[in-house]
Design a protein around this motif. Structure first.
Motif, PDB file in Angstrom:
ATOM      1  N   GLN A   1      27.795   6.079  30.079  1.00 33.39           N
ATOM      2  CA  GLN A   1      27.467   4.683  29.844  1.00 33.39           C
ATOM      3  C   GLN A   1      26.489   4.191  30.912  1.00 33.39           C
ATOM      4  OE1 GLN A   1      28.730   3.237  27.122  1.00 33.39           O
ATOM      5  NE2 GLN A   1      29.967   5.053  26.686  1.00 33.39           N
ATOM      6  N   PRO A   2      25.567   3.278  30.557  1.00 37.33           N
ATOM      7  CA  PRO A   2      24.646   2.744  31.569  1.00 37.33           C
ATOM      8  C   PRO A   2      25.402   1.921  32.606  1.00 37.33           C
ATOM      9  CG  PRO A   2      24.425   1.541  29.499  1.00 37.33           C
ATOM     10  CD  PRO A   2      25.318   2.712  29.215  1.00 37.33           C
ATOM     11  N   ALA A   3      25.121   2.174  33.881  1.00 37.08           N
ATOM     12  CA  ALA A   3      25.868   1.535  34.961  1.00 37.08           C
ATOM     13  C   ALA A   3      24.913   1.062  36.049  1.00 37.08           C
ATOM     14  CB  ALA A   3      26.888   2.506  35.547  1.00 37.08           C
ATOM     15  N   LEU A   4      25.019  -0.213  36.415  1.00 36.24           N
ATOM     16  CA  LEU A   4      24.245  -0.755  37.528  1.00 36.24           C
ATOM     17  C   LEU A   4      24.770  -0.147  38.829  1.00 36.24           C
ATOM     18  CD1 LEU A   4      24.192  -4.503  36.453  1.00 36.24           C
ATOM     19  CD2 LEU A   4      22.220  -2.971  36.520  1.00 36.24           C
ATOM     20  N   THR A   5      23.889   0.552  39.543  1.00 38.28           N
ATOM     21  CA  THR A   5      24.306   1.351  40.697  1.00 38.28           C
ATOM     22  C   THR A   5      23.374   1.089  41.875  1.00 38.28           C
ATOM     23  OG1 THR A   5      25.098   3.068  39.178  1.00 38.28           O
ATOM     24  CG2 THR A   5      24.785   3.705  41.483  1.00 38.28           C
ATOM     25  N   THR A   6      23.933   1.062  43.069  1.00 33.28           N
ATOM     26  CA  THR A   6      23.110   0.833  44.247  1.00 33.28           C
ATOM     27  C   THR A   6      22.017   1.903  44.378  1.00 33.28           C
ATOM     28  OG1 THR A   6      23.101   0.613  46.652  1.00 33.28           O
ATOM     29  CG2 THR A   6      24.747   2.096  45.720  1.00 33.28           C
ATOM     30  N   ASN A   7      20.806   1.455  44.704  1.00 30.10           N
ATOM     31  CA  ASN A   7      19.710   2.393  44.933  1.00 30.10           C
ATOM     32  C   ASN A   7      19.471   2.626  46.422  1.00 30.10           C
ATOM     33  OD1 ASN A   7      18.367   0.108  45.919  1.00 30.10           O
ATOM     34  ND2 ASN A   7      17.178  -0.195  44.050  1.00 30.10           N
ATOM     35  N   LEU A   8      20.338   2.062  47.269  1.00 29.49           N
ATOM     36  CA  LEU A   8      20.095   2.074  48.709  1.00 29.49           C
ATOM     37  C   LEU A   8      20.114   3.482  49.287  1.00 29.49           C
ATOM     38  CD1 LEU A   8      19.642   0.477  51.290  1.00 29.49           C
ATOM     39  CD2 LEU A   8      22.119   0.129  51.449  1.00 29.49           C
ATOM     40  N   VAL A   9      21.105   4.275  48.913  1.00 30.50           N
ATOM     41  CA  VAL A   9      21.188   5.631  49.456  1.00 30.50           C
ATOM     42  C   VAL A   9      19.968   6.442  49.048  1.00 30.50           C
ATOM     43  CG1 VAL A   9      22.518   7.766  49.507  1.00 30.50           C
ATOM     44  CG2 VAL A   9      23.700   5.569  49.509  1.00 30.50           C
ATOM     45  N   ALA A  10      19.594   6.374  47.782  1.00 38.07           N
ATOM     46  CA  ALA A  10      18.442   7.132  47.305  1.00 38.07           C
ATOM     47  C   ALA A  10      17.162   6.722  48.017  1.00 38.07           C
ATOM     48  CB  ALA A  10      18.296   6.960  45.794  1.00 38.07           C
ATOM     49  N   ARG A  11      16.993   5.420  48.247  1.00 36.20           N
ATOM     50  CA  ARG A  11      15.785   4.966  48.933  1.00 36.20           C
ATOM     51  C   ARG A  11      15.726   5.504  50.359  1.00 36.20           C
ATOM     52  NH1 ARG A  11      15.412  -0.142  50.042  1.00 36.20           N
ATOM     53  NH2 ARG A  11      17.381  -0.970  49.242  1.00 36.20           N
ATOM     54  N   LEU A  12      16.851   5.487  51.057  1.00 39.14           N
ATOM     55  CA  LEU A  12      16.860   5.982  52.437  1.00 39.14           C
ATOM     56  C   LEU A  12      16.737   7.496  52.500  1.00 39.14           C
ATOM     57  CD1 LEU A  12      19.575   3.642  53.968  1.00 39.14           C
ATOM     58  CD2 LEU A  12      17.118   3.585  54.384  1.00 39.14           C
ATOM     59  N   VAL A  13      17.325   8.187  51.542  1.00 32.35           N
ATOM     60  CA  VAL A  13      17.188   9.650  51.507  1.00 32.35           C
ATOM     61  C   VAL A  13      15.746  10.033  51.211  1.00 32.35           C
ATOM     62  CG1 VAL A  13      17.813  11.706  50.194  1.00 32.35           C
ATOM     63  CG2 VAL A  13      19.589  10.118  50.938  1.00 32.35           C
ATOM     64  N   ALA A  14      15.111   9.332  50.259  1.00 36.68           N
ATOM     65  CA  ALA A  14      13.711   9.620  49.946  1.00 36.68           C
ATOM     66  C   ALA A  14      12.814   9.373  51.159  1.00 36.68           C
ATOM     67  CB  ALA A  14      13.257   8.760  48.761  1.00 36.68           C
ATOM     68  N   LYS A  15      13.204   8.420  51.984  1.00 35.24           N
ATOM     69  CA  LYS A  15      12.403   8.071  53.168  1.00 35.24           C
ATOM     70  C   LYS A  15      12.655   9.010  54.332  1.00 35.24           C
ATOM     71  CE  LYS A  15      11.576   4.159  56.305  1.00 35.24           C
ATOM     72  NZ  LYS A  15      11.929   2.745  56.599  1.00 35.24           N
ATOM     73  N   THR A  16      13.920   9.413  54.529  1.00 40.14           N
ATOM     74  CA  THR A  16      14.295  10.155  55.740  1.00 40.14           C
ATOM     75  C   THR A  16      14.634  11.618  55.507  1.00 40.14           C
ATOM     76  OG1 THR A  16      16.664   9.627  55.540  1.00 40.14           O
ATOM     77  CG2 THR A  16      15.264   8.011  56.666  1.00 40.14           C
ATOM     78  N   GLY A  17      14.972  11.983  54.257  1.00 46.64           N
ATOM     79  CA  GLY A  17      15.396  13.354  53.988  1.00 46.64           C
ATOM     80  C   GLY A  17      16.788  13.670  54.495  1.00 46.64           C
ATOM     81  N   ALA A  18      17.598  12.655  54.804  1.00 51.25           N
ATOM     82  CA  ALA A  18      18.946  12.883  55.321  1.00 51.25           C
ATOM     83  C   ALA A  18      19.805  13.597  54.285  1.00 51.25           C
ATOM     84  CB  ALA A  18      19.597  11.555  55.700  1.00 51.25           C
ATOM     85  N   PRO A  19      20.643  14.550  54.717  1.00 51.38           N
ATOM     86  CA  PRO A  19      21.542  15.211  53.777  1.00 51.38           C
ATOM     87  C   PRO A  19      22.587  14.240  53.229  1.00 51.38           C
ATOM     88  CG  PRO A  19      21.533  16.319  55.929  1.00 51.38           C
ATOM     89  CD  PRO A  19      20.783  15.047  56.086  1.00 51.38           C
ATOM     90  N   VAL A  20      23.043  14.501  52.014  1.00 50.54           N
ATOM     91  CA  VAL A  20      24.101  13.707  51.390  1.00 50.54           C
ATOM     92  C   VAL A  20      25.252  14.650  51.044  1.00 50.54           C
ATOM     93  CG1 VAL A  20      24.745  12.241  49.446  1.00 50.54           C
ATOM     94  CG2 VAL A  20      22.474  12.034  50.469  1.00 50.54           C
TER      95      VAL A  20
END
Length: 236
Positions: free
Chosen positions: A154-173
């Motif tokens: 189902q479509p779900a409104l989800t925070t994009n914050l982690v993805a934005r910071l990972v794309a910027k820093t390359g931090a492992p998740v």
């Protein structure tokens, strides 16, 4: 019923009842953890996949991604003992008295709390300083802060914050979850780090989809441990 239509009605009722039992149990446990010293508390848990938790020990900070699943409040204590420094992103509770009580318990082992107001800058500074971060990604957020991705089909409104910071820093998740175990103990499970690299025109959406797929897979292992009473799929 929306998320798991393959279950029979009786099975769904069993999951729902289990979810309320789990929340009651965690509330009681949260109040009791302060009675234990770090040494005593460590004797109550087992660690599985801990080699994944050390993925960032070369100097790069790590995102520890979790959900409102099992005994998630225990993760702050665990990581504060084993992987300091560590901070957790949290929304302030509506009840100020309960907020003070919970934060006092959370910070007992040195866990730092970052509130959602102005979180992007605070998280960026924390990552730059080498602070590991705990982020719960499973709840609905406001449309202006969200990307819509599938969650249980189902479509779900989800925070994009982690993805934005990972794309910027390359931090492992690293996905990290806490299960109950026999005798009042806990089983802390770390899953392999999620690949931070995507090759698409919308990397934020693709990374966020990857995170929610990992959360969904964990919930399907033990659906009674998730916070089903949250109105997750509301679109407003």
């Amino acid at each position: 019923e929306l998320a798991m239509p393959e279950l029979e009605e009786g099975e769904r009722e069993q999951v729902a009842r289990g979810a309320f039992r789990q929340m009651t149990s965690q509330a009681a446990e949260l109040l009791s953890w302060d009675r234990f010293s770090p040494e005593q508390l460590c004797q109550r848990w087992t660690l599985e996949g801990w080699e994944h938790v050390t993925v960032g020990e070369t100097g790069r900070a790590t995102f520890f991604m979790t959900a409102h699943f099992g005994y998630w409040e225990l993760l702050g204590r665990t990581l504060a003992l084993y992987r300091p420094p560590v901070a957790a992103l949290a929304r302030p509770l509506d009840n100020p008295h309960l907020e003070r009580l919970v934060n006092r318990s959370r910070s007992g082992f040195g866990l730092e709390i970052i509130t959602k107001h102005g979180a992007a800058r605070a998280l960026t500074r924390a990552l730059a300083s080498g602070t590991n971060l705990i982020v719960l990604v499973d709840q609905r957020v406001r449309p202006r802060d969200a990307v819509t991705v599938p969650f249980f089909g189902q479509p779900a409104l989800t925070t994009n914050l982690v993805a934005r910071l990972v794309a910027k820093t390359g931090a492992p998740v690293v996905p990290l979850f806490v299960y109950p175990a026999a005798g009042g103990a806990y089983r802390i499970v770390a899953r392999p780090p999620l690949d931070p690299h995507v090759s698409s025109s919308d990397p934020i959406r693709d990374l966020t989809s990857r995170y929610m797929a990992a959360v969904e897979a964990e919930i399907r292992r033990a659906p009674e441990l998730w916070l089903w009473m949250h109105d997750r799929w509301r679109q407003q």
